[in-house]
Structures are given as structure tokens and as C-alpha cells.
Design a protein around this motif. Structure first.
Motif, PDB file in Angstrom:
ATOM      1  N   MET A  53     -21.907   7.113 -15.470  1.00  0.00           N
ATOM      2  CA  MET A  53     -22.279   6.027 -16.157  1.00  0.00           C
ATOM      3  C   MET A  53     -20.871   5.155 -16.629  1.00  0.00           C
ATOM      4  O   MET A  53     -21.083   3.889 -16.655  1.00  0.00           O
ATOM      5  CB  MET A  53     -22.723   6.472 -17.734  1.00  0.00           C
ATOM      6  N   VAL A  54     -19.856   5.763 -16.717  1.00  0.00           N
ATOM      7  CA  VAL A  54     -18.582   4.977 -17.045  1.00  0.00           C
ATOM      8  C   VAL A  54     -18.261   4.050 -15.695  1.00  0.00           C
ATOM      9  O   VAL A  54     -17.633   2.997 -15.813  1.00  0.00           O
ATOM     10  CB  VAL A  54     -17.413   5.803 -17.516  1.00  0.00           C
ATOM     11  N   ILE A  55     -18.506   4.550 -14.532  1.00  0.00           N
ATOM     12  CA  ILE A  55     -18.405   3.755 -13.464  1.00  0.00           C
ATOM     13  C   ILE A  55     -18.996   2.439 -13.574  1.00  0.00           C
ATOM     14  O   ILE A  55     -18.823   1.345 -13.214  1.00  0.00           O
ATOM     15  CB  ILE A  55     -18.521   4.487 -11.989  1.00  0.00           C
ATOM     16  N   PHE A  59     -10.089  10.071 -18.387  1.00  0.00           N
ATOM     17  CA  PHE A  59     -10.488  11.065 -19.478  1.00  0.00           C
ATOM     18  C   PHE A  59     -11.717  11.752 -18.992  1.00  0.00           C
ATOM     19  O   PHE A  59     -11.950  12.859 -19.009  1.00  0.00           O
ATOM     20  CB  PHE A  59     -10.585  10.724 -20.886  1.00  0.00           C
ATOM     21  N   ILE A  60     -12.601  10.889 -18.675  1.00  0.00           N
ATOM     22  CA  ILE A  60     -14.205  11.417 -18.429  1.00  0.00           C
ATOM     23  C   ILE A  60     -14.112  12.063 -17.003  1.00  0.00           C
ATOM     24  O   ILE A  60     -14.858  13.120 -16.713  1.00  0.00           O
ATOM     25  CB  ILE A  60     -15.071  10.155 -18.300  1.00  0.00           C
ATOM     26  N   LEU A  61     -12.998  11.322 -16.007  1.00  0.00           N
ATOM     27  CA  LEU A  61     -13.111  12.094 -14.833  1.00  0.00           C
ATOM     28  C   LEU A  61     -12.490  13.481 -14.770  1.00  0.00           C
ATOM     29  O   LEU A  61     -13.248  14.374 -14.201  1.00  0.00           O
ATOM     30  CB  LEU A  61     -12.040  11.425 -13.820  1.00  0.00           C
ATOM     31  N   ILE A  62     -11.535  13.873 -15.839  1.00  0.00           N
ATOM     32  CA  ILE A  62     -11.065  15.099 -16.132  1.00  0.00           C
ATOM     33  C   ILE A  62     -12.115  15.967 -16.718  1.00  0.00           C
ATOM     34  O   ILE A  62     -12.212  17.144 -16.331  1.00  0.00           O
ATOM     35  CB  ILE A  62      -9.651  15.078 -16.844  1.00  0.00           C
ATOM     36  N   THR A  63     -12.871  15.404 -17.679  1.00  0.00           N
ATOM     37  CA  THR A  63     -14.049  15.997 -18.184  1.00  0.00           C
ATOM     38  C   THR A  63     -14.905  16.517 -17.241  1.00  0.00           C
ATOM     39  O   THR A  63     -15.461  17.817 -17.482  1.00  0.00           O
ATOM     40  CB  THR A  63     -14.533  15.197 -19.364  1.00  0.00           C
ATOM     41  N   ASN A  73      -7.362  -3.751 -23.948  1.00  0.00           N
ATOM     42  CA  ASN A  73      -8.703  -3.305 -23.720  1.00  0.00           C
ATOM     43  C   ASN A  73      -9.087  -2.753 -22.380  1.00  0.00           C
ATOM     44  O   ASN A  73      -9.577  -1.710 -22.302  1.00  0.00           O
ATOM     45  CB  ASN A  73      -9.690  -4.457 -24.100  1.00  0.00           C
ATOM     46  N   ARG A  74      -8.659  -3.511 -21.254  1.00  0.00           N
ATOM     47  CA  ARG A  74      -9.017  -3.080 -20.037  1.00  0.00           C
ATOM     48  C   ARG A  74      -8.174  -1.854 -19.523  1.00  0.00           C
ATOM     49  O   ARG A  74      -8.623  -0.917 -19.064  1.00  0.00           O
ATOM     50  CB  ARG A  74      -8.514  -4.207 -18.854  1.00  0.00           C
ATOM     51  N   LEU A  75      -6.802  -1.624 -20.124  1.00  0.00           N
ATOM     52  CA  LEU A  75      -6.230  -0.667 -19.873  1.00  0.00           C
ATOM     53  C   LEU A  75      -6.754   0.809 -20.569  1.00  0.00           C
ATOM     54  O   LEU A  75      -6.523   1.845 -19.991  1.00  0.00           O
ATOM     55  CB  LEU A  75      -4.548  -0.693 -20.315  1.00  0.00           C
ATOM     56  N   VAL A  76      -7.048   0.572 -21.794  1.00  0.00           N
ATOM     57  CA  VAL A  76      -7.678   1.319 -22.652  1.00  0.00           C
ATOM     58  C   VAL A  76      -9.106   2.208 -21.887  1.00  0.00           C
ATOM     59  O   VAL A  76      -9.127   2.963 -21.558  1.00  0.00           O
ATOM     60  CB  VAL A  76      -8.183   1.148 -23.875  1.00  0.00           C
ATOM     61  N   GLY A  77      -9.698   1.183 -21.345  1.00  0.00           N
ATOM     62  CA  GLY A  77     -10.908   1.487 -20.454  1.00  0.00           C
ATOM     63  C   GLY A  77     -10.464   2.094 -19.313  1.00  0.00           C
ATOM     64  O   GLY A  77     -11.288   3.170 -18.752  1.00  0.00           O
ATOM     65  N   VAL A  78      -9.659   2.009 -18.508  1.00  0.00           N
ATOM     66  CA  VAL A  78      -9.452   2.548 -17.349  1.00  0.00           C
ATOM     67  C   VAL A  78      -8.802   4.213 -18.023  1.00  0.00           C
ATOM     68  O   VAL A  78      -9.186   5.087 -17.200  1.00  0.00           O
ATOM     69  CB  VAL A  78      -7.975   2.069 -16.688  1.00  0.00           C
TER      70      VAL A  78
END
Length: 338
Positions: A132-134, A104-108, A94-99
Motif C-alpha cells: 500500500m505504501v508503494i 520503516f514499513i519495509l523493516i516492519t 515532506n518527501r524525505l519523510v515519506g521515503v
């Protein structure tokens, strides 16, 4: 009359839209994984954060931990911490997926910077999603530190939906020219008020669902009640939530009918409304399964995911409707201002 610059679908815009779609799908996948972690009771599989049992890569057996590890974590406020390899690795994944979502959001966000001349709101929303994701990552650490306090888990979930909403806002802005080019002149005038009505119903239904989930968290984590007793312990909200699902379902059937009769099956507005209806059907089926089969753990993530998808698809439908009718939000297209 539609500004021709709005319809211009540049390669940069198409490229950003692809990564945005991937990112949104990844966020929904994270919601599903997080719900699975919660339903399986693996939330404290890693009792510390950002490490897991003090390591960046968690152990695979209890023999890899100090002999007094339970005392160590008891002193930190985590009573009865017992290593379970399945729960530990479930939470670790779950944590790896979160990272991965963060990347992905950084690239976006980075790719959106080149679109600021096309529509600065795409860039603003993308950067906002990154911030927000941070914050969501920090909030996740607080959830672990609180020993899975139900209120903190709910805030964590609502924040995930807020991130989805911001990303969908940016995505809708990127395709508003395409949407505006498709006429909805023949759309039934009742569609607009009914759209707002079904959106309000969704908010009410999700709010009741959150209250029910809070009670289940209390029964599970505080009282340690068996799943088979969760239904009998429910309050009136549960029964209203269950009955109201029929109202939500048939209200959306009427919304789809209004769109289909006015615009036909192939219009994007009709297809989006149909997508909402299909997911509502999934939510009703999964909800009925939970209610009649004693809250099976495997169905809980599916029910939560379907509720999250309803929120996202209805938000996108609302944005597309606004753009199709020329109701542009603040900031406008930069070329249109020039």
C-alpha cells in the motif's frame, strides 16, 4: 478459556511490536507534515516528481534555475510556477519523510515474516502495508501531476488512513494474547453497542470533514479566495459538522464512563477509550479555533491529525474489545489450529 499460546509474548514478538509502534507513529508524523504542506500552500513547491525542479536536491535560490524555468513548467501544465525556497524545501522535507516511512514499513514487513507461525495475519497485514505504501508513493506522483487536484489529495489522505488501519490491525493481533488475559467480565453490556455507535459517528463526522476540506481546496486553489472569506462561503455541511462535534464528544464521555465504572481506571480498555476522548477534545478545540478565527493555517494540520488519531485509536479500541471477548478474526493463532 484462553489458549496459553496466545499469551506467549516472545522476544521476536516484542521486537516486532516496537518497530510497528515506531512505524505507526512515523506515519502519523507524515500525516502531520503533509497537512502542514497543504495548509502552507507548499504542495507545488516541487512542481515535478520524484525530482524537485529537475534535481534530487532542490535549489536554494532562483539563480540556480534556468532563466526560462517558468516557461518550461508552464509548457508542462503548471501555470505561474514561481520558485519559493521555503515552500520548495517544505515539500522536499515532506518527501524525505515519506521515503523514511517506506523504509520503516519495509523493516516492519521483513521482521513480520518470522512471526507467520505465531499469527500469519501479522505477516499478511505487514506485507499489505508495504504494498500500500508503494502504491501511495505512486499516488503522490499523480497528485503532483494533477497540479494538486482536490479529489486526488483526498484519495491520497484516505490511503494514508488505510495504511494506518492495516498497521493497527497487525499491532492489535500481536498483543491480543495480552489483551485476552485481562478480564472484562464485569464490563457493562451497553459498552458494545455504544462503541459501535460512536465509531459510526466518527465515520459520519470525518466524511463531513472531507466535504468541507474539498470546498476549502476549491476556494483556495481554484478561486484563490482569501482565508477570511472561507467561513462565509461554507455550505450547510460545515454547520452540521460543527454542531455534531458536541454529540460525538458527549457520546464518548459516556463510553469512557461505562468502561471506567465497570473496569476501573487502569484497564487498557478504559485507557484507550480515555485516549479517544482526549483527542476528540483536541479536535473540538482546534475545530472551534478554525471556525472562529478565520481558518488559521497553523491550526489546520492539528485538526487533521486529531481526526486521524481518533480513527486510529477507535479502531485499536474495537480490536482490543474483540480480542478481550474472544471474537477472533479469521486465520486464528497457528498453534491453536494445530
Amino acid at each position: 478459556m484462553t489458549d496459553s499460546s496466545l499469551i506467549d509474548d516472545t522476544p521476536a514478538l516484542k521486537s516486532w511490536r516496537r518497530i510497528a509502534l515506531i512505524t505507526i507513529c512515523a506515519v502519523y508524523f507524515l500525516i502531520l507534515v503533509g497537512a502542514t504542506v497543504r495548509a502552507s500552500g507548499a504542495g507545488m513547491g516541487c512542481p515535478d516528481w520524484p525530482t524537485c525542479f529537475g534535481s534530487w536536491i532542490p535549489p536554494v535560490s532562483e539563480s540556480q534555475l534556468p532563466a526560462n524555468y517558468q516557461e518550461i513548467y508552464a509548457d508542462r501544465g503548471y501555470a505561474e510556477t514561481r520558485f519559493n525556497p521555503v515552500k520548495t524545501w517544505t515539500e522536499y522535507v515532506n518527501r524525505l519523510v515519506g521515503v523514511s516511512i517506506g523504509l520503516f514499513i519495509l523493516i516492519t514487513a521483513v521482521k513480520s515474516i518470522g512471526l507467520r507461525r505465531h499469527d500469519r495475519w501479522i505477516t499478511i497485514a505487514s506485507v499489505a502495508a508495504l504494498l500500500m505504501v508503494i502504491y501511495q508513493g505512486w499516488l503522490g506522483s499523480r497528485v503532483v501531476a494533477s497540479n494538486l487536484q482536490p479529489g486526488m489529495i483526498t484519495v491520497h489522505m484516505l490511503m494514508a488512513l488505510a495504511i494506518v488501519g492495516v498497521l493497527l490491525f497487525a499491532l492489535a493481533r500481536s498483543r491480543r494474547g495480552i489483551v485476552a488475559a485481562r478480564s472484562i467480565d464485569g464490563l457493562d453490556r451497553r459498552f458494545k453497542p455504544w462503541l459501535y455507535a460512536v465509531m459510526a459517528m466518527t465515520v459520519v463526522q470525518i466524511t463531513m470533514g472531507i466535504q468541507i476540506r474539498e470546498l476549502m481546496d476549491y476556494l483556495n486553489h481554484v478561486q484563490g479566495a482569501d482565508r477570511s472569506t472561507w467561513i462565509s462561503a461554507q455550505q450547510w455541511v460545515f454547520y452540521v459538522h460543527r454542531s455534531f462535534s458536541a454529540v460525538v464528544l458527549f457520546s464518548n464521555v459516556w463510553l469512557v464512563w461505562l468502561a471506567y465504572r465497570s473496569l476501573g481506571l487502569h484497564h487498557s480498555i478504559t485507557r484507550l477509550a480515555g485516549g479517544v476522548l482526549a483527542v476528540i477534545g483536541l479536535a473540538v478545540i482546534s475545530g472551534a479555533t478554525l471556525g472562529h478565527l478565520g481558518m488559521p493555517a497553523l491550526v489546520q494540520p492539528l485538526h487533521l491529525l486529531s481526526a486521524s488519531l481518533i480513527f486510529g485509536l477507535q479502531f485499536l479500541l474495537w480490536m482490543d474489545y474483540r480480542h478481550a471477548t474472544g471474537q477472533q478474526s479469521g486465520g486464528g493463532h497457528q498453534a491453536a489450529i494445530a
